[in-house]
Write an enzyme that holds these catalytic residues in place. Sequence first.
Site, PDB file in Angstrom:
ATOM      1  N   TYR A   1     -15.322  -0.312   8.371  1.00 45.04           N
ATOM      2  CA  TYR A   1     -13.896  -0.056   8.578  1.00 45.04           C
ATOM      3  C   TYR A   1     -13.520  -0.248  10.055  1.00 45.04           C
ATOM      4  O   TYR A   1     -12.560  -0.946  10.379  1.00 45.04           O
ATOM      5  CB  TYR A   1     -13.592   1.378   8.125  1.00 45.04           C
ATOM      6  CG  TYR A   1     -12.193   1.857   8.351  1.00 45.04           C
ATOM      7  CD1 TYR A   1     -11.126   1.284   7.674  1.00 45.04           C
ATOM      8  CD2 TYR A   1     -11.933   2.922   9.211  1.00 45.04           C
ATOM      9  CE1 TYR A   1      -9.829   1.752   7.864  1.00 45.04           C
ATOM     10  CE2 TYR A   1     -10.648   3.394   9.398  1.00 45.04           C
ATOM     11  CZ  TYR A   1      -9.599   2.810   8.727  1.00 45.04           C
ATOM     12  OH  TYR A   1      -8.329   3.278   8.915  1.00 45.04           O
TER      13      TYR A   1
ATOM     14  N   GLY B   1       0.844  -1.203   0.000  1.00 43.38           N
ATOM     15  CA  GLY B   1       0.000   0.000   0.000  1.00 43.38           C
ATOM     16  C   GLY B   1       0.873   1.246   0.000  1.00 43.38           C
ATOM     17  O   GLY B   1       0.543   2.256   0.628  1.00 43.38           O
TER      18      GLY B   1
ATOM     19  N   ARG C   1      -1.724  -0.423  -7.475  1.00 42.64           N
ATOM     20  CA  ARG C   1      -1.636   0.463  -8.645  1.00 42.64           C
ATOM     21  C   ARG C   1      -0.212   0.976  -8.799  1.00 42.64           C
ATOM     22  O   ARG C   1       0.566   0.976  -7.838  1.00 42.64           O
ATOM     23  CB  ARG C   1      -2.641   1.608  -8.531  1.00 42.64           C
ATOM     24  CG  ARG C   1      -2.409   2.477  -7.321  1.00 42.64           C
ATOM     25  CD  ARG C   1      -3.623   3.335  -7.021  1.00 42.64           C
ATOM     26  NE  ARG C   1      -3.692   3.679  -5.624  1.00 42.64           N
ATOM     27  CZ  ARG C   1      -3.370   4.863  -5.120  1.00 42.64           C
ATOM     28  NH1 ARG C   1      -2.977   5.838  -5.898  1.00 42.64           N
ATOM     29  NH2 ARG C   1      -3.456   5.095  -3.817  1.00 42.64           N
TER      30      ARG C   1
ATOM     31  N   ASP D   1       2.187  -1.810  -4.352  1.00 40.86           N
ATOM     32  CA  ASP D   1       0.810  -1.319  -4.324  1.00 40.86           C
ATOM     33  C   ASP D   1       0.050  -2.011  -5.449  1.00 40.86           C
ATOM     34  O   ASP D   1       0.663  -2.524  -6.387  1.00 40.86           O
ATOM     35  CB  ASP D   1       0.760   0.200  -4.506  1.00 40.86           C
ATOM     36  CG  ASP D   1      -0.517   0.807  -3.933  1.00 40.86           C
ATOM     37  OD1 ASP D   1      -0.428   1.493  -2.896  1.00 40.86           O
ATOM     38  OD2 ASP D   1      -1.600   0.585  -4.503  1.00 40.86           O
TER      39      ASP D   1
ATOM     40  N   GLY E   1      -0.482   4.916  -1.019  1.00 41.64           N
ATOM     41  CA  GLY E   1      -1.529   5.582  -0.251  1.00 41.64           C
ATOM     42  C   GLY E   1      -0.988   6.787   0.506  1.00 41.64           C
ATOM     43  O   GLY E   1       0.203   7.122   0.394  1.00 41.64           O
TER      44      GLY E   1
HETATM   45  N1  SER Z   1      -8.709   8.746   8.687  1.00 46.51           N
HETATM   46  C1  SER Z   1      -9.447   7.534   8.770  1.00 46.51           C
HETATM   47  C2  SER Z   1     -10.805   7.672   8.196  1.00 46.51           C
HETATM   48  O1  SER Z   1     -11.316   8.766   8.207  1.00 46.51           O
HETATM   49  C3  SER Z   1      -9.556   7.094  10.183  1.00 46.51           C
HETATM   50  O2  SER Z   1      -8.645   6.097  10.408  1.00 46.51           O
HETATM   51  O3  SER Z   1     -11.359   6.712   7.769  1.00 46.51           O
END
Ligand code: SER
Length: 316
Positions: free
Chosen positions: A143, A9, A37, A35, A12
């Site tokens: 998440y 990654g 990409r 990554d 990113g």
């Molecule tokens: N910055 C992240 C988000 O907003 C939080 O880990 O998803």
Amino acid sequence: MRSRILIIGACGQIGTELTIALRKRFGAERVIASDIRQGSGDLLSEGHFELLDATDYAAVEDIIFRYKIETVYLMAAMLSAIAERFPEKAWHLNMTSLFHILNLSKEQKIKKIFWPSSIAVFGETTPAINTPQLTVMEPSTVYGISKQTGERWCEYYFNKYGVDVRSIRYPGLISYTTEPGGGTTDYGVAIYHRALKHGHYRCFLNEGTVLPMMYMDDAIKATIQIMDAPKKAIKVRSSYNLAGVSYAPEDVTQSIQKHIPDFEISYEPDFRQAIADTWPASIDDSAARNDWGWEHSYDLDQITEVMLKNLTPQYK
Ligand code: SER
């Protein structure tokens, strides 16, 4: 041959700067950026770069063998806002990639892992002010659930198999090199770009939404510091709370107005407001400070200064 480091990654928001910092520290020869990409010019030209799907076990294992990797920084993840749109895809990416790396370490094919967690592990029932290291955790986003589950697995692999995995709960990160992709705290970066480009920012979070934030250099410093610490110093094997500064959109606005007096903000909260409302306003990171000497450097005005200074040339 000296041991090598793999960043998964690397293109990113964090991965880009981590790659630069690790290459500087250990030499480009020892750091392999990867990554799904293709990287930007610098990432490609200044060291090893490999295209890699973090969910493809055979591909990850192949790179680890080929380059004789000992340490992996697994930065690939789908962030909070975008994960709400693609829940299964987010779960698959966030969890499968972690299992691959934990299992490779369990089989002693790698020695050390860094895996990022997030303030998203907390939820509505968590105390929002000075959120303790150990507290109620009922995340409400895909998440957040994936990060909390990941934390449990990290601790499990450490206790059961001795896997040396280290983790930090990053707050919202502010940086100028690479923009964040699909998080709830993304406004904190976008606001600087808009201030310079349009003199106005329509914010997707409401006034009064205080969230924990941090300048990228502090986040990179913490990441390198926790990985440098002696094994016995790392007492938390789920993930460490980490704090920099806490602020709301109107606080950044005032900070920007010190440089661009005409800058204006308006508020149009969207679905991300509901996510932000479940996250803490401030974080107690005394465990990180005591265990491995963490200390942040940047306050809000310093962040604003460095962001505006470095972004100005591209809007001239
Ligand atoms: N910055 C992240 C988000 O907003 C939080 O880990 O998803």
